[in-house]
Scaffold this motif. Structure first.
Motif, PDB file in Angstrom:
ATOM      1  N   LEU A  38       0.809  -1.212   0.000  1.00 30.06           N
ATOM      2  CA  LEU A  38       0.000   0.000   0.000  1.00 30.06           C
ATOM      3  C   LEU A  38       0.842   1.261   0.000  1.00 30.06           C
ATOM      4  CD1 LEU A  38      -2.730  -1.112   2.553  1.00 30.06           C
ATOM      5  CD2 LEU A  38      -3.137  -0.504   0.166  1.00 30.06           C
ATOM      6  N   TYR A  39       2.021   1.197   0.629  1.00 33.60           N
ATOM      7  CA  TYR A  39       2.895   2.355   0.748  1.00 33.60           C
ATOM      8  C   TYR A  39       4.277   1.969   0.210  1.00 33.60           C
ATOM      9  CZ  TYR A  39      -0.822   2.913   4.162  1.00 33.60           C
ATOM     10  OH  TYR A  39      -2.055   2.945   4.757  1.00 33.60           O
ATOM     11  N   PRO A  40       5.043   2.920  -0.295  1.00 31.52           N
ATOM     12  CA  PRO A  40       6.404   2.577  -0.743  1.00 31.52           C
ATOM     13  C   PRO A  40       7.355   2.433   0.440  1.00 31.52           C
ATOM     14  CG  PRO A  40       5.958   4.908  -1.131  1.00 31.52           C
ATOM     15  CD  PRO A  40       4.679   4.318  -0.624  1.00 31.52           C
ATOM     16  N   ALA A  41       6.989   1.562   1.404  1.00 30.91           N
ATOM     17  CA  ALA A  41       7.747   1.398   2.644  1.00 30.91           C
ATOM     18  C   ALA A  41       8.957   0.504   2.407  1.00 30.91           C
ATOM     19  CB  ALA A  41       6.847   0.791   3.719  1.00 30.91           C
ATOM     20  N   ARG A  42      10.144   0.954   2.813  1.00 32.95           N
ATOM     21  CA  ARG A  42      11.339   0.156   2.568  1.00 32.95           C
ATOM     22  C   ARG A  42      12.445   0.390   3.587  1.00 32.95           C
ATOM     23  NH1 ARG A  42      13.962   3.450  -2.217  1.00 32.95           N
ATOM     24  NH2 ARG A  42      12.625   5.278  -2.233  1.00 32.95           N
ATOM     25  N   HIS A  43      12.114   0.821   4.796  1.00 33.99           N
ATOM     26  CA  HIS A  43      13.156   0.924   5.820  1.00 33.99           C
ATOM     27  C   HIS A  43      13.665  -0.485   6.147  1.00 33.99           C
ATOM     28  CE1 HIS A  43      11.489   4.987   6.222  1.00 33.99           C
ATOM     29  NE2 HIS A  43      12.665   5.302   6.719  1.00 33.99           N
ATOM     30  N   ALA A  44      14.978  -0.622   6.219  1.00 40.69           N
ATOM     31  CA  ALA A  44      15.604  -1.948   6.259  1.00 40.69           C
ATOM     32  C   ALA A  44      15.232  -2.748   7.503  1.00 40.69           C
ATOM     33  CB  ALA A  44      17.123  -1.802   6.173  1.00 40.69           C
ATOM     34  N   LEU A  45      15.120  -2.082   8.651  1.00 39.34           N
ATOM     35  CA  LEU A  45      14.890  -2.812   9.901  1.00 39.34           C
ATOM     36  C   LEU A  45      13.534  -3.509   9.911  1.00 39.34           C
ATOM     37  CD1 LEU A  45      16.625  -3.126  12.520  1.00 39.34           C
ATOM     38  CD2 LEU A  45      15.068  -1.488  13.567  1.00 39.34           C
ATOM     39  N   GLU A 191      21.243   4.478   2.584  1.00 39.31           N
ATOM     40  CA  GLU A 191      21.748   5.849   2.657  1.00 39.31           C
ATOM     41  C   GLU A 191      22.930   5.895   3.619  1.00 39.31           C
ATOM     42  OE1 GLU A 191      18.004   8.956   1.865  1.00 39.31           O
ATOM     43  OE2 GLU A 191      18.835   8.734   3.877  1.00 39.31           O
ATOM     44  N   ARG A 192      23.799   6.852   3.424  1.00 43.30           N
ATOM     45  CA  ARG A 192      24.975   6.980   4.282  1.00 43.30           C
ATOM     46  C   ARG A 192      24.760   7.976   5.418  1.00 43.30           C
ATOM     47  NH1 ARG A 192      27.298  11.799   2.864  1.00 43.30           N
ATOM     48  NH2 ARG A 192      26.741  12.643   0.834  1.00 43.30           N
ATOM     49  N   HIS A 193      23.646   8.718   5.409  1.00 43.05           N
ATOM     50  CA  HIS A 193      23.451   9.795   6.384  1.00 43.05           C
ATOM     51  C   HIS A 193      23.144   9.235   7.770  1.00 43.05           C
ATOM     52  CE1 HIS A 193      23.405  12.180   2.797  1.00 43.05           C
ATOM     53  NE2 HIS A 193      22.249  11.675   2.394  1.00 43.05           N
ATOM     54  N   ARG A 194      23.982   9.601   8.734  1.00 40.66           N
ATOM     55  CA  ARG A 194      23.813   9.128  10.096  1.00 40.66           C
ATOM     56  C   ARG A 194      23.379  10.282  10.995  1.00 40.66           C
ATOM     57  NH1 ARG A 194      28.694   6.201  11.842  1.00 40.66           N
ATOM     58  NH2 ARG A 194      29.101   5.714   9.654  1.00 40.66           N
ATOM     59  N   TRP A 195      23.203   9.968  12.282  1.00 42.17           N
ATOM     60  CA  TRP A 195      22.708  10.924  13.276  1.00 42.17           C
ATOM     61  C   TRP A 195      23.456  12.251  13.225  1.00 42.17           C
ATOM     62  CZ3 TRP A 195      24.981  13.114  17.665  1.00 42.17           C
ATOM     63  CH2 TRP A 195      24.118  13.619  18.640  1.00 42.17           C
ATOM     64  N   SER A 257       9.327   9.649   3.135  1.00 40.41           N
ATOM     65  CA  SER A 257      10.468  10.245   3.829  1.00 40.41           C
ATOM     66  C   SER A 257      11.718   9.372   3.768  1.00 40.41           C
ATOM     67  CB  SER A 257      10.110  10.543   5.291  1.00 40.41           C
ATOM     68  OG  SER A 257      10.093   9.364   6.087  1.00 40.41           O
ATOM     69  N   PHE A 258      11.594   8.135   3.287  1.00 39.99           N
ATOM     70  CA  PHE A 258      12.771   7.272   3.113  1.00 39.99           C
ATOM     71  C   PHE A 258      13.847   7.985   2.315  1.00 39.99           C
ATOM     72  CE2 PHE A 258      15.265   4.184   0.742  1.00 39.99           C
ATOM     73  CZ  PHE A 258      15.629   3.261   1.717  1.00 39.99           C
ATOM     74  N   ALA A 264      16.251   6.576   9.540  1.00 40.70           N
ATOM     75  CA  ALA A 264      15.303   6.775  10.648  1.00 40.70           C
ATOM     76  C   ALA A 264      14.544   5.462  10.813  1.00 40.70           C
ATOM     77  CB  ALA A 264      14.350   7.925  10.338  1.00 40.70           C
ATOM     78  N   GLN A 265      15.211   4.480  11.408  1.00 41.83           N
ATOM     79  CA  GLN A 265      14.747   3.098  11.311  1.00 41.83           C
ATOM     80  C   GLN A 265      13.516   2.784  12.151  1.00 41.83           C
ATOM     81  OE1 GLN A 265      15.463   0.894   9.236  1.00 41.83           O
ATOM     82  NE2 GLN A 265      17.405   1.502   8.350  1.00 41.83           N
ATOM     83  N   LEU A 266      13.375   3.392  13.305  1.00 45.68           N
ATOM     84  CA  LEU A 266      12.249   3.086  14.179  1.00 45.68           C
ATOM     85  C   LEU A 266      11.604   4.366  14.678  1.00 45.68           C
ATOM     86  CD1 LEU A 266      13.782   0.225  16.371  1.00 45.68           C
ATOM     87  CD2 LEU A 266      12.047  -0.045  14.590  1.00 45.68           C
ATOM     88  N   ILE A 267      10.277   4.395  14.718  1.00 44.97           N
ATOM     89  CA  ILE A 267       9.543   5.497  15.329  1.00 44.97           C
ATOM     90  C   ILE A 267       9.535   5.255  16.831  1.00 44.97           C
ATOM     91  CG2 ILE A 267       7.380   6.773  15.399  1.00 44.97           C
ATOM     92  CD1 ILE A 267       8.719   6.884  12.696  1.00 44.97           C
ATOM     93  N   ALA A 268       9.921   6.265  17.594  1.00 46.02           N
ATOM     94  CA  ALA A 268      10.057   6.114  19.043  1.00 46.02           C
ATOM     95  C   ALA A 268       9.004   6.876  19.826  1.00 46.02           C
ATOM     96  CB  ALA A 268      11.443   6.576  19.479  1.00 46.02           C
ATOM     97  N   GLY A 269       8.622   8.061  19.345  1.00 42.13           N
ATOM     98  CA  GLY A 269       7.674   8.877  20.088  1.00 42.13           C
ATOM     99  C   GLY A 269       6.857   9.752  19.170  1.00 42.13           C
TER     100      GLY A 269
END
Length: 343
Positions: A38-45, A191-195, A257-258, A264-269
């Motif tokens: 349904l969504y272009p969801a592809r975060h690796a985790l 992606e290579r972009h980290r925190w 937003s990928f 941004a692997q997990l939504i926390a809050g």
């Protein structure tokens, strides 16, 4: 005696009331596959068991927003079946991963009530929790919804508006047990972009757009067992249109937003959220994000970034409100959330 459920109206709620929602639901890989279709969801985790295991988890969890939608859907028949609109969210926390095979149920507490000045509807605030088969709370959040009155003559209750945090702190967030980004594979993540590559005030244009179709919206809303009338019955609105479920917009924007936030692997809050303008079939959703805040956690290699995610029908990235503070007409969603990133 009537056998059917007409849903609750504003005057049916009582402050402090505890509501046990039907029906528990066991999730499987089917929910994951359909969510990714349904969504272009592809975060690796949330896509790969092997990637998740390399990050310290037992296997790949269900997408965080998919878990939210399942819990949210359980609450609809008791909270928002007769809603005019879902207005906002606050103080949401993902407290434990949801895995295929888990069984989720939901409970809510009424924490605020306020009748609108027209006497025809009112605002109901609830704190909802999702629990798994072990009675562990996996998710909790506050939302408020405008609900019609069944009988406008019923006297208004004394108004009670709950005090809510404007935003969660990093210390409020719960890192999944075992999560470890110290050996994170940026190549596989995409992606290579980290925190450390993100700075508060930065605006990220996620570039891509997706046109919402009536069929996919209907599939999504049924998948989450969301029975709110405005999403299905075109006669519920004067314009004769079915309102797109706000969670569908959230998931679409998160997936878009990928491109720029692949790590941004997990939504926390969930700090806050507003469905600023209605979304209908035929609208093309685009998204941009603003970096609001950063913090580190005690987990190895795991940082947190607070982001504003904005879904629009168009308009320049960064454009949100007009000169008097009102949302621009093309803004569909304004979502303030925390996500876990590799440092």
């Amino acid at each position: 005696m009537p056998k059917t459920n007409p849903g609750r109206f504003f005057e049916d709620y009582r402050l402090g009331e505890q509501i046990e929602h039907a029906v528990p639901r066991t999730v499987s890989g089917g929910e994951r596959a359909l969510y990714h279709a349904l969504y272009p969801a592809r975060h690796a985790l949330t896509s790969s068991d092997e990637f998740a295991r390399a990050c310290g988890l037992a296997r790949s969890p269900l997408d965080d927003w998919a878990a939210f939608h399942v819990v949210f859907g359980k609450t609809v028949p008791d909270i928002s079946l007769n809603a005019v609109a879902n207005l906002g969210y606050a103080q949401g926390r993902w407290l434990a991963p949801v895995y295929p095979g888990d069984t989720l149920r939901a409970v809510s507490e009424v924490i605020g009530l306020k009748e609108n000045s027209n006497g025809k509807s009112g605002i109901v605030w609830v704190r909802s929790r999702g629990l798994n088969q072990d009675e562990r709370v996996v998710l909790d959040y506050v939302r408020w919804v405008m609900v019609r009155k069944g009988d406008p003559a019923v006297p208004a209750p004394d108004p009670v508006i709950p005090e809510l945090k404007p935003a969660l702190s990093v210390e409020d967030l719960v890192v999944p047990e075992g999560l470890d980004f110290s050996s994170y594979d940026f190549g596989l993540a995409g992606e290579r972009h980290r925190w450390g590559d993100y700075e508060p005030g930065e605006i990220i244009d996620h570039t891509d757009g997706v046109t919402i179709e009536e069929a996919e919206h209907m599939i999504a809303t049924r998948l989450w067992q969301n029975t709110a009338k405005v999403h299905f019955d075109a006669t519920q609105r004067e314009d004769g249109k079915r309102l797109i479920y706000g969670g569908h917009v959230i998931s679409m924007a998160r997936a878009l937003s990928f491109n720029g936030l692949a790590n941004a692997q997990l939504i926390a809050g969930l700090n806050g959220g507003a469905h600023a303008n209605p979304c209908f079939a035929g609208d093309t959703i685009r998204a941009w994000s603003e970096v609001l805040e950063k913090g580190k956690t005690a987990a190895p290699g795991v940082g947190a970034i607070r982001l504003r995610l904005v879904a629009t029908r168009g308009g320049a990235p960064g454009a949100l409100r007009d000169g008097v503070g009102k949302y621009l007409p093309d803004v569909l969603l304004d979502l303030d959330y925390w996500a876990f990133f590799p440092i």
